[in-house]
Design a protein around this motif. Structure first.
Motif, mmCIF file in Angstrom:
data_model
loop_
_atom_site.group_PDB
_atom_site.id
_atom_site.type_symbol
_atom_site.label_atom_id
_atom_site.label_comp_id
_atom_site.label_asym_id
_atom_site.label_seq_id
_atom_site.Cartn_x
_atom_site.Cartn_y
_atom_site.Cartn_z
ATOM 1 N N ALA A 553 0.835 -1.208 0.000
ATOM 2 C CA ALA A 553 0.000 0.000 0.000
ATOM 3 C C ALA A 553 0.865 1.250 0.000
ATOM 4 O O ALA A 553 0.485 2.290 -0.561
ATOM 5 N N GLN A 554 2.043 1.144 0.614
ATOM 6 C CA GLN A 554 2.957 2.288 0.637
ATOM 7 C C GLN A 554 3.389 2.699 -0.758
ATOM 8 O O GLN A 554 3.694 3.866 -1.004
ATOM 9 N N HIS A 555 3.416 1.738 -1.693
ATOM 10 C CA HIS A 555 3.744 2.109 -3.081
ATOM 11 C C HIS A 555 2.831 3.241 -3.544
ATOM 12 O O HIS A 555 3.275 4.247 -4.100
ATOM 13 N N GLY A 556 1.522 3.025 -3.348
ATOM 14 C CA GLY A 556 0.553 4.002 -3.814
ATOM 15 C C GLY A 556 0.659 5.325 -3.082
ATOM 16 O O GLY A 556 0.607 6.397 -3.695
ATOM 17 N N TYR A 557 0.801 5.272 -1.745
ATOM 18 C CA TYR A 557 0.935 6.501 -0.966
ATOM 19 C C TYR A 557 2.130 7.322 -1.446
ATOM 20 O O TYR A 557 2.039 8.538 -1.651
ATOM 21 N N ILE A 601 14.482 8.628 -5.925
ATOM 22 C CA ILE A 601 15.600 7.715 -5.657
ATOM 23 C C ILE A 601 15.351 6.956 -4.355
ATOM 24 O O ILE A 601 15.602 5.748 -4.265
ATOM 25 N N GLU A 602 14.846 7.653 -3.354
ATOM 26 C CA GLU A 602 14.510 6.987 -2.084
ATOM 27 C C GLU A 602 13.438 5.922 -2.301
ATOM 28 O O GLU A 602 13.502 4.831 -1.727
ATOM 29 N N PHE A 603 12.449 6.256 -3.145
ATOM 30 C CA PHE A 603 11.399 5.282 -3.456
ATOM 31 C C PHE A 603 12.006 4.031 -4.088
ATOM 32 O O PHE A 603 11.681 2.899 -3.702
ATOM 33 N N LEU A 604 12.891 4.228 -5.067
ATOM 34 C CA LEU A 604 13.499 3.084 -5.747
ATOM 35 C C LEU A 604 14.420 2.301 -4.815
ATOM 36 O O LEU A 604 14.528 1.072 -4.922
ATOM 37 N N ASN A 605 15.082 3.000 -3.918
ATOM 38 C CA ASN A 605 15.930 2.288 -2.946
ATOM 39 C C ASN A 605 15.101 1.353 -2.072
ATOM 40 O O ASN A 605 15.561 0.277 -1.688
ATOM 41 N N GLU A 606 13.866 1.779 -1.788
ATOM 42 C CA GLU A 606 13.015 0.978 -0.915
ATOM 43 C C GLU A 606 12.177 -0.042 -1.674
ATOM 44 O O GLU A 606 11.974 -1.162 -1.214
ATOM 45 N N PHE A 607 11.690 0.346 -2.858
ATOM 46 C CA PHE A 607 10.748 -0.519 -3.575
ATOM 47 C C PHE A 607 11.221 -0.904 -4.976
ATOM 48 O O PHE A 607 10.477 -1.552 -5.715
ATOM 49 N N GLY A 608 12.426 -0.554 -5.344
ATOM 50 C CA GLY A 608 12.889 -0.787 -6.714
ATOM 51 C C GLY A 608 13.038 -2.239 -7.097
ATOM 52 O O GLY A 608 13.131 -2.574 -8.277
ATOM 53 N N HIS A 609 13.039 -3.138 -6.103
ATOM 54 C CA HIS A 609 13.157 -4.569 -6.409
ATOM 55 C C HIS A 609 11.846 -5.163 -6.887
ATOM 56 O O HIS A 609 11.808 -6.309 -7.327
ATOM 57 N N ARG A 610 10.773 -4.382 -6.813
ATOM 58 C CA ARG A 610 9.456 -4.896 -7.159
ATOM 59 C C ARG A 610 9.134 -4.622 -8.626
ATOM 60 O O ARG A 610 9.852 -3.905 -9.318
ATOM 61 N N GLY A 611 8.041 -5.200 -9.090
ATOM 62 C CA GLY A 611 7.660 -5.016 -10.483
ATOM 63 C C GLY A 611 6.263 -5.559 -10.718
ATOM 64 O O GLY A 611 5.622 -6.106 -9.821
ATOM 65 N N VAL A 612 5.799 -5.412 -11.931
ATOM 66 C CA VAL A 612 4.487 -5.925 -12.312
ATOM 67 C C VAL A 612 4.614 -7.429 -12.552
ATOM 68 O O VAL A 612 5.490 -7.869 -13.280
ATOM 69 N N TYR A 613 3.737 -8.210 -11.913
ATOM 70 C CA TYR A 613 3.796 -9.672 -11.968
ATOM 71 C C TYR A 613 5.223 -10.153 -11.735
ATOM 72 O O TYR A 613 5.854 -10.802 -12.550
ATOM 73 N N GLU A 614 5.702 -9.803 -10.554
ATOM 74 C CA GLU A 614 7.113 -9.919 -10.210
ATOM 75 C C GLU A 614 7.576 -11.350 -9.953
ATOM 76 O O GLU A 614 8.781 -11.602 -9.906
ATOM 77 N N LEU A 615 6.658 -12.310 -9.809
ATOM 78 C CA LEU A 615 7.077 -13.703 -9.648
ATOM 79 C C LEU A 615 7.593 -14.290 -10.956
ATOM 80 O O LEU A 615 8.201 -15.353 -10.953
ATOM 81 N N GLU A 616 7.341 -13.627 -12.063
ATOM 82 C CA GLU A 616 7.934 -14.013 -13.340
ATOM 83 C C GLU A 616 9.267 -13.293 -13.491
ATOM 84 O O GLU A 616 9.318 -12.070 -13.625
ATOM 85 N N ILE A 617 10.349 -14.050 -13.414
ATOM 86 C CA ILE A 617 11.678 -13.436 -13.411
ATOM 87 C C ILE A 617 11.972 -12.688 -14.702
ATOM 88 O O ILE A 617 12.833 -11.809 -14.748
ATOM 89 N N MET A 618 11.248 -12.995 -15.765
ATOM 90 C CA MET A 618 11.447 -12.304 -17.042
ATOM 91 C C MET A 618 11.021 -10.838 -16.965
ATOM 92 O O MET A 618 11.536 -9.997 -17.705
ATOM 93 N N ASN A 619 10.097 -10.517 -16.065
ATOM 94 C CA ASN A 619 9.579 -9.149 -15.995
ATOM 95 C C ASN A 619 10.563 -8.233 -15.280
ATOM 96 O O ASN A 619 11.064 -8.565 -14.204
#
Length: 887
Positions: A553-557, A601-619
């Motif tokens: 939820a913090q992503h959206g905030y 940059i702070e956002f990416l440092n905290e959440f940059g490891h995430r992605g859309v449908y992130e369980l697919e390593i190709m994404n």
């Protein structure tokens, strides 16, 4: 019979293109092997057209027709039937091979430069070696054939073997018509064999699919295939965490004899005791062959159909002489499930992994599910049967073994199948429990004991969660600092196994935290239902609005806060208003003193490891490509109002607490507050555990990106992203210099085309045994109401927007009702733009439900077929209090 335009003899490339109807199953599989870069003997296949021409020219069709019309499974061994078989085989063996066949065969063998060589001649029936019918050992093969006349005799012997009592009985048993089976003949150069044998990509005796089995003897493989001796037996562990299969056991067989070539043709079995104490293959050779077998499984079997191969070692390298699917494996399951249908469901996958997986992505998915579905059971001492299959891939998508989940939850803890279904969030049936209740007798006491052990283990895991999360963060951050560009090839394999093992060690925490909110949520709902009846459920969802630090939820905030910064930052404003907008150039365009840039940059440092449908390593991860985020920020600049949203959340929670305080006895209030706090904490831990799990994917992606770049530089791949469509066994073989990667491009091209095709298919909700099943669409009540599960309280009306993928976010306007199949954390930024959410699947603790409650957005989930029921643009109302959607 006109055969002018039909080929008689086909080389391996032509055999691949022709298919099994033309060259038989064995011939086609050999064509596939050479197509995909495996070493096979020089040769080709005499086509089934040649067999048809032979039968026609020798006038045998009427004799065959008579057998087809009169011989049944019941009378196949009667004297009259046996006489017919003898007669047709004699006619074949004394028949004449047409000159057109002889001439083309002679010319082809001369062109292949094997005309004067010793040859192997193997039957290859048109329906042979398929995924459903093997014909293993049914038709004849002849070895060490020298001279053209002997070759002709051997071909006719293969033709005749189609009409043995054994072959006809097999066809009758398998309900295969005689006229549907035509015989091709594989003709190969004989390979001088120091050793030979068979191999399986599974254990055909137990049904375990994470094991590789190799049987070996000195000399030719006939002594092994024919069961004449006790061969060496090698088992290799093939769990998905290993970069290559590892030897798990070696049993040196007695090897009572060996099969050798005879000087005048044919073979001879020679009894001997001289090899009883000698291991046929070295450990290095076992590992190399095990990796080859795995490659065959992933190339020919598409990582689904296990393979049975025959191999020869010529003193320098392994040569494959045959490969076919394993058509039947023992079913590994619990006795209570053996006679019940096996139910596979995508219910709990549609949030995080609804996509068609890439080759590498499917391997990662399997490992996650296998470990998660067993770790919490092992922690409480529940025995896990080896080889149980927790997940399967059907048409490219993942399905969980629901039968297995329901039984183990019941047998371990006493949870009913219906309660398991509620947590799954899909539309599925239940297994049958043949007990009066879960807690009777000694088994019941054990279940209660394990339940309390689980509660204690969960409590301990919650206490240690922060420490575990920090350790994973430190570990993965160190990995990200590595110089991947200068890492030696084989070090990638060590790194892969190390990361996967570290991820395995983390999995118990992830498994426990996934259930951290289940019990407190249920207790909160139960307490409120006692006093508020049906309203208790909606009050429970309302009090959780804005009350937790949900990482997703913090992503959206944070994105909304970033959007609000843009008007106050002139450089950021200029960047977002630029035409054309180039989000990938954000780092170069924005100056370092930009407040927006620092915050992003702070956002990416905290959440940059995430992605859309992130369980697919190709994404890609957001740190690699933040375009999606920046596009959403750009689109939200004029509408972002974080304060307003937080005020609405607080208002909803306060109203719910006021209602609770008005009705609830004073002594019950602290209890409800306690369970609400526990539910919030559980949701925080659940979502954070998922975020931490995803951190392992980022260094793995960087590793595969570098491997892909190296293979592109070597022209093995067309582009580096093709690496995700390679099997790990293929990459390992190349990185270890055991394969040059020749023909990998063909496999990648085929896999990408297949993936695109499968993406266009509607995924079934269930697979029952092997039959796809779609959930019945929800029915309209009174012509306008759809019933589902209310997971976030409140009501909202607006225009419905059907969103199939988060990349379609541009369709959404402020105040719309988002209708989606499911959501994962990559969808979170879309939530704050809408006034209500409707989903086809999901449960009370699915990602979308947790975030919707946190945001205070009325939401209803678990309405099958809703994407086809609601019209895009229609005015609808979402009633999260009562779990309804009003059209």
């Amino acid at each position: 019979m006109n055969t002018d335009s039909k080929q008689i003899f086909l080389n391996w490339s032509e055999a691949f293109e022709a298919g099994s109807k033309i060259v038989g199953g064995k011939g086609w599989n050999l064509g596939r092997l050479t197509r995909y870069g495996f070493k096979i003997p020089i040769g080709g296949a005499l086509s089934t057209y040649a067999y048809e021409l032979f039968i026609f020219e020798n006038g045998l069709n009427e004799s065959i027709k008579a057998i087809s019309q009169t011989v049944t499974l019941d009378n196949v061994q009667e004297e009259s039937s046996l006489k017919k078989f003898d007669q047709i085989r004699d006619k074949i063996n004394y028949g004449e091979i047409p000159s057109s066949i002889r001439d083309e065969l002679m010319r082809s063998l001369q062109e292949l430069n094997i005309f004067d060589n010793s040859l192997a001649v193997r039957s290859s029936a048109s329906m042979e070696d398929s995924s459903t019918i093997s014909f293993a050992g049914i038709h004849d093969s002849l070895l060490n054939i020298s001279g053209f006349n002997n070759l002709i005799l051997a071909i006719k012997a293969c033709y005749a073997s189609l009409w043995t009592p054994r072959a006809v009985a097999y066809r009758r048993k398998m309900n295969v018509q005689d006229m549907d089976v035509l015989l091709g003949v594989v003709i190969q150069e004989m390979i001088p064999a120091e050793a030979a044998g068979i191999g399986f990509s599974c254990d055909p005796r137990t049904g375990e699919e994470d094991m590789i089995l190799i049987n070996a003897n000195f000399g030719l493989g006939e002594s092994v295939v024919g069961g004449l001796i006790q061969p060496d037996e090698y088992y290799l562990d093939n769990n998905p965490r290993l970069a290559r299969p590892s030897i798990s056991s070696i049993r040196v067989g007695r090897k009572e004899g060996i099969t050798l070539l005879k000087e005048n043709g044919g073979t001879n079995f020679s009894p001997t005791l001289g090899f009883a104490d000698k291991q046929v293959l070295s450990n290095q050779q076992i590992g190399q062959l095990g990796l080859t077998i795995l490659r065959i499984f992933e190339a020919l079997g598409q990582s689904i159909d296990n393979q049975d191969i025959e191999w020869v070692f010529n003193g320098k390298e392994f040569v494959l002489v045959q490969a076919r699917p394993v058509t039947a494996l023992p079913k590994i399951t619990y006795p209570e499930l053996r006679d019940q249908p096996e139910i596979w469901s995508n219910g709990n996958f549609r949030d995080a992994g609804p996509m068609v997986y890439s080759s590498l992505g499917a391997r990662m998915c399997k490992d996650v599910v296998d470990v998660v579905f067993s770790s919490y059971l092992k922690a409480v001492g529940y025995p896990i049967l080896p080889g149980l299959k927790n997940v399967r891939i059907f048409n490219g998508r993942a399905y969980a073994n629901l039968s297995l989940l329901q039984w183990r939850h019941y047998d371990c803890f006493g949870l009913t199948p219906s309660s398991t279904n509620e947590t799954m969030g899909g539309h599925q049936p239940e297994i049958i429990i043949y007990e009066k209740g879960p807690y009777h007798g000694l088994r019941g006491l054990k279940r209660l004991s394990r339940f309390y052990k689980f509660v204690l283990a969960l409590s301990k895991s919650k206490k240690n969660a922060a420490k575990t999360f920090a350790a994973v963060d430190k570990y993965t951050q160190e990995l990200l600092k590595k110089d991947f560009k200068n890492l030696p090839n084989q070090d990638f394999l060590k790194m892969f196994t190390e990361i996967m093992m570290a991820r395995k060690d983390y999995m118990p925490t992830f498994a426990f935290m996934s259930g951290a909110a289940t019990y407190p949520n249920q207790k909160l709902v139960d307490k409120l239902k006692k006093h508020f009846k049906s309203q208790g459920h909606s009050l429970a969802t309302a009090v959780l609005a804005g009350g937790a630090q949900i990482t997703s939820a913090q992503h959206g905030y944070r994105l909304m806060a970033l959007a609000q910064m843009v008007p106050e930052d002139s450089e950021a404003k200029k960047f977002f208003l630029a035409q054309p907008f180039n989000p990938l150039n954000w780092d170069n365009t924005l100056p370092d003193n930009s407040l927006f840039k620092k915050a992003f940059i702070e956002f990416l440092n905290e959440f940059g490891h995430r992605g859309v449908y992130e369980l697919e390593i190709m994404n890609p991860r957001w740190r690699e490509n933040p375009s999606y985020l920046l596009d959403i920020i750009k689109n939200s600049i004029e509408t972002a109002d974080l304060k307003k949203i937080q005020e609405q959340q607080q208002l909803k929670a306060n109203q719910a607490w006021e209602e609770i305080s008005r009705v609830l006895p004073f002594y019950q209030k602290p209890i409800v507050h306690y369970w609400a706090k526990e539910a919030s904490t559980g949701a925080e831990l659940r979502e954070m555990s998922k975020s931490v799990l995803i951190k392992f994917f980022e260094p793995l992606r960087l590793m595969f990106e570098e491997i892909g770049q190296r293979l592109q530089d070597r022209a093995i791949l067309e582009q580096k992203s093709d690496v995700y469509h390679c099997a790990l066994s293929e990459l390992t073989s190349i990185l270890c210099d055991e394969w040059d990667g020749n023909s990998l491009k063909y496999l990648v091209t085929e896999r990408k085309a297949t993936r695109e095709k499968l993406e266009r298919l509607d995924p079934p909700d269930l697979i029952i045994d092997d039959v796809a099943s779609f959930a019945k669409p929800a029915q309209l009540v009174s012509g306008k109401v759809l019933n589902g599960l209310g997971v976030a309280a409140g009501k909202a009306s607006g225009k419905a927007k059907l969103i199939s993928h988060p990349n379609e976010w541009t369709k959404l306007e402020a105040g719309n009702i988002m209708v989606a199949p499911s959501t994962d954390p990559g969808w979170t930024p879309l939530f704050l733009k809408v006034s209500g959410i409707v989903m086809e699947t999901g449960g009370f603790l699915s990602h979308g439900a947790i975030v919707a409650r946190e945001y205070g957005i009325p939401s209803v989930v678990n309405i099958p077929g809703v994407m086809k029921i609601i019209r895009d643009g229609a005015e609808i109302t979402v009633d999260g209090d009562n779990g309804q959607v009003i059209l």
